[in-house]
Design a protein around this motif. Structure first.
Motif, PDB file in Angstrom:
ATOM      1  N   ILE A  74       0.794  -1.245   0.000  1.00  0.00           N
ATOM      2  CA  ILE A  74       0.000   0.000   0.000  1.00  0.00           C
ATOM      3  C   ILE A  74       0.819   1.284   0.000  1.00  0.00           C
ATOM      4  O   ILE A  74       0.243   2.366   0.085  1.00  0.00           O
ATOM      5  N   GLY A  75       2.122   1.185  -0.078  1.00  0.00           N
ATOM      6  CA  GLY A  75       2.874   2.418  -0.238  1.00  0.00           C
ATOM      7  C   GLY A  75       4.104   2.522   0.642  1.00  0.00           C
ATOM      8  O   GLY A  75       4.098   2.095   1.795  1.00  0.00           O
ATOM      9  N   LYS A  76       5.172   3.074   0.062  1.00  0.00           N
ATOM     10  CA  LYS A  76       6.428   3.247   0.781  1.00  0.00           C
ATOM     11  C   LYS A  76       6.322   4.383   1.796  1.00  0.00           C
ATOM     12  O   LYS A  76       5.534   5.320   1.626  1.00  0.00           O
ATOM     13  N   VAL A  77       7.167   4.298   2.807  1.00  0.00           N
ATOM     14  CA  VAL A  77       7.198   5.305   3.863  1.00  0.00           C
ATOM     15  C   VAL A  77       7.791   6.604   3.334  1.00  0.00           C
ATOM     16  O   VAL A  77       8.884   6.619   2.756  1.00  0.00           O
ATOM     17  N   LYS A  78       7.022   7.702   3.520  1.00  0.00           N
ATOM     18  CA  LYS A  78       7.486   9.023   3.097  1.00  0.00           C
ATOM     19  C   LYS A  78       7.813   9.928   4.295  1.00  0.00           C
ATOM     20  O   LYS A  78       8.635  10.830   4.190  1.00  0.00           O
ATOM     21  N   ARG A  79       7.139   9.684   5.409  1.00  0.00           N
ATOM     22  CA  ARG A  79       7.359  10.491   6.620  1.00  0.00           C
ATOM     23  C   ARG A  79       7.648   9.552   7.804  1.00  0.00           C
ATOM     24  O   ARG A  79       7.002   8.505   7.929  1.00  0.00           O
ATOM     25  N   ILE A  80       8.589   9.951   8.631  1.00  0.00           N
ATOM     26  CA  ILE A  80       8.925   9.161   9.835  1.00  0.00           C
ATOM     27  C   ILE A  80       8.674  10.034  11.061  1.00  0.00           C
ATOM     28  O   ILE A  80       9.116  11.183  11.130  1.00  0.00           O
ATOM     29  N   TYR A  81       7.945   9.468  12.008  1.00  0.00           N
ATOM     30  CA  TYR A  81       7.637  10.161  13.275  1.00  0.00           C
ATOM     31  C   TYR A  81       8.135   9.290  14.432  1.00  0.00           C
ATOM     32  O   TYR A  81       7.917   8.073  14.437  1.00  0.00           O
ATOM     33  N   HIS A  82       8.759   9.930  15.391  1.00  0.00           N
ATOM     34  CA  HIS A  82       9.345   9.171  16.516  1.00  0.00           C
ATOM     35  C   HIS A  82       9.154   9.964  17.804  1.00  0.00           C
ATOM     36  O   HIS A  82       9.559  11.137  17.892  1.00  0.00           O
ATOM     37  N   GLU A  83       8.523   9.328  18.803  1.00  0.00           N
ATOM     38  CA  GLU A  83       8.317  10.032  20.074  1.00  0.00           C
ATOM     39  C   GLU A  83       9.640  10.350  20.743  1.00  0.00           C
ATOM     40  O   GLU A  83      10.651   9.687  20.521  1.00  0.00           O
ATOM     41  N   SER A  84       9.632  11.393  21.559  1.00  0.00           N
ATOM     42  CA  SER A  84      10.780  11.832  22.371  1.00  0.00           C
ATOM     43  C   SER A  84      11.886  12.496  21.547  1.00  0.00           C
ATOM     44  O   SER A  84      12.946  12.831  22.102  1.00  0.00           O
ATOM     45  N   ILE A  85      11.670  12.692  20.233  1.00  0.00           N
ATOM     46  CA  ILE A  85      12.652  13.399  19.404  1.00  0.00           C
ATOM     47  C   ILE A  85      12.073  14.763  19.046  1.00  0.00           C
ATOM     48  O   ILE A  85      10.991  14.851  18.468  1.00  0.00           O
ATOM     49  N   MET A  86      12.813  15.813  19.398  1.00  0.00           N
ATOM     50  CA  MET A  86      12.264  17.173  19.279  1.00  0.00           C
ATOM     51  C   MET A  86      12.867  17.982  18.139  1.00  0.00           C
ATOM     52  O   MET A  86      12.598  19.174  18.002  1.00  0.00           O
ATOM     53  N   VAL A  87      13.722  17.336  17.317  1.00  0.00           N
ATOM     54  CA  VAL A  87      14.281  17.997  16.128  1.00  0.00           C
ATOM     55  C   VAL A  87      14.085  17.081  14.933  1.00  0.00           C
ATOM     56  O   VAL A  87      13.965  15.856  15.071  1.00  0.00           O
ATOM     57  N   HIS A  88      14.036  17.646  13.718  1.00  0.00           N
ATOM     58  CA  HIS A  88      13.787  16.839  12.530  1.00  0.00           C
ATOM     59  C   HIS A  88      15.070  16.695  11.709  1.00  0.00           C
ATOM     60  O   HIS A  88      16.119  17.229  12.066  1.00  0.00           O
TER      61      HIS A  88
END
Length: 340
Positions: free
Chosen positions: A60-74
Motif C-alpha cells: 500500500i505504499g512506501k514510507v514518506k514520513r517518519i515520526y518518533h516520540e521523544s525526538i524534538m528535532v527533525h
C-alpha cells in the motif's frame, strides 16, 4: 481504523494507496543491562517489524514520513538523536531516509519535559493520596495535550496518498485524525515478550514477597534478641538493684548501730550531766544551808548587839534619872537652905 497486516487484499490495498496511512510500530528498548533472553526476543522483534513494514510498503505504499516520540528535532539532527535513543528504530528509519523518507518532529519540547517530570514525580512513591491524585491529574492533562499536538502535527505534515512510519510507546493514548488509516505492526514475537515481561513481574513480586517474609523473620529474630537482651539487662539491673538495696540495708544497719551508739553515748553523757547537776544542786543546797547558818548567826549577833545596846541605853537612862534625882535633891536642898 486499524487494519491487520496480512489480510489486506489487492482491491482493498488499492483503496488505501489513495489515503493517508500510518504504520504504527510499538517501541521496545533493549539496553546493555537487559537479560540475554530478553535481548534475543527484542532482536527477533525488530527483524519481524522490518519484515512486516516491507510487506506493507509493497502492498500500500512506501514510507514518506517518519515520526518518533521523544525526538524534538527533525532531519539529520533528529536522526542522530534517534541513534542514541534506540538503535533498532534508527536502523529501520535510516534505510527509509536513504530511499527519500523525511524525519518529522511531533514533540513540543516544553510539553514533553512537563510530562516526563510529572511521570518522575509519580514514580517516586508518594505517601499522600491527595498529592498523588493531584500529580496524576497534571500528568494526565499534560499527556492528553501532548498526544493532541502529536496528532495535529502528523495531520499537518502527512500528505494525501502518503504513508508515515510512527514509533511510539505501546498503549499510547494518541487519537488519530479520521482521514488517516492506521496499520498496527504487531510481530508474533511480541506476544512472547509480553508473557516474558509478565513472568518477570510475577517473579519480582514473588521475590519481593519472599524478601519481605525473610525480612520479617530477620526482624522477628532481631526483636526476639532485643527482648532477650532486654530481659537479661533487666535481670542484671534487678541484681544490681538488689545488691544496692542490700548494700543500703547494710549501710542502714551500720548507721543504726552508729546512731544507737550515739544515743547510748548521749544517754551516758546525760546521766553524767544529771549527776553533775545533782551534785551542783546538792552543793548549792549545802552552800545555802551554810549561808542560812551564817545569816542566822549574823541575825543572832545583831539581836545580841541590840540587847547590849538596849541595856546600855537603859543604864544610861537610869544613870540620867539618878543624876536628875540627885540634881533635884540638891536643888531642893538649896531651896530649903534658901528658905531657911
Amino acid at each position: 481504523m486499524t487494519e491487520e497486516i496480512g489480510r489486506i487484499e489487492k482491491p482493498v490495498a488499492e483503496h488505501f494507496k489513495q489515503r493517508k496511512k500510518i504504520y504504527l510500530v510499538p517501541l521496545l528498548f533493549a539496553g546493555e543491562s537487559v537479560p540475554p533472553e530478553y535481548r534475543e526476543k527484542c532482536t527477533r522483534y525488530w527483524q519481524q517489524v522490518e519484515e512486516q513494514l516491507t510487506n506493507l510498503e509493497t502492498k500500500i505504499g512506501k514510507v514518506k514520513r517518519i515520526y518518533h516520540e521523544s525526538i524534538m528535532v527533525h532531519g539529520d539532527d533528529g536522526m542522530e538523536v534517534m541513534k542514541g535513543l534506540n538503535s533498532d528504530s534508527h536502523k529501520i528509519s535510516k534505510s527509509r531516509c536513504e530511499n527519500g523518507a523525511i524525519l518529522e518532529t511531533i514533540e513540543d519540547a516544553e510539553l514533553l519535559k512537563e510530562v516526563v517530570d510529572w511521570q518522575r514525580c509519580l514514580f517516586r512513591g508518594l505517601t499522600s493520596e491527595k498529592v498523588a491524585s493531584t500529580i496524576s491529574q497534571f500528568y494526565f492533562d499534560a499527556s492528553k495535550e501532548r498526544y493532541r499536538l502529536m496528532a495535529e502535527k502528523i495531520s499537518e505534515t502527512l500528505e494525501d496518498n502518503e504513508a508515515g512510519l510512527l514509533f511510539i510507546s505501546e498503549g499510547s493514548s494518541l487519537q488519530y485524525p479520521d482521514d488517516i488509516e492506521v496499520f498496527s505492526v504487531f510481530p508474533p514475537v511480541l506476544d512472547e515478550i509480553h508473557r516474558w515481561l509478565r513472568d518477570q513481574a510475577t517473579n519480582i513480586e514473588e521475590a519481593e514477597v519472599k524478601d519481605t517474609e525473610e525480612a520479617e523473620e530477620v526482624k522477628d529474630a532481631k526483636v526476639a534478641k532485643e527482648v532477650k537482651d532486654t530481659e537479661k539487662a533487666a535481670e542484671v539491673k534487678d541484681a544490681k538493684v538488689a545488691k544496692e538495696v542490700k548494700d543500703a540495708e547494710k549501710t542502714a544497719e551500720v548507721k543504726d548501730v552508729k546512731v544507737a551508739k550515739e544515743v547510748k553515748d548521749a544517754e551516758k553523757a546525760a546521766e553524767v550531766k544529771d549527776v553533775k547537776v545533782a551534785k551542783e544542786v546538792k552543793d548549792a543546797e549545802k552552800a545555802a544551808e551554810v549561808k542560812d547558818v551564817k545569816v542566822a548567826k549574823e541575825v543572832k549577833d545583831a539581836e545580841e548587839a541590840e540587847e547590849v545596846k538596849d541595856a546600855k541605853v537603859a543604864k544610861e537612862v537610869k544613870d540620867a534619872e539618878k543624876a536628875a534625882e540627885v540634881k533635884d535633891a540638891k536643888v531642893a536642898k538649896e531651896v530649903k537652905d534658901a528658905e531657911e
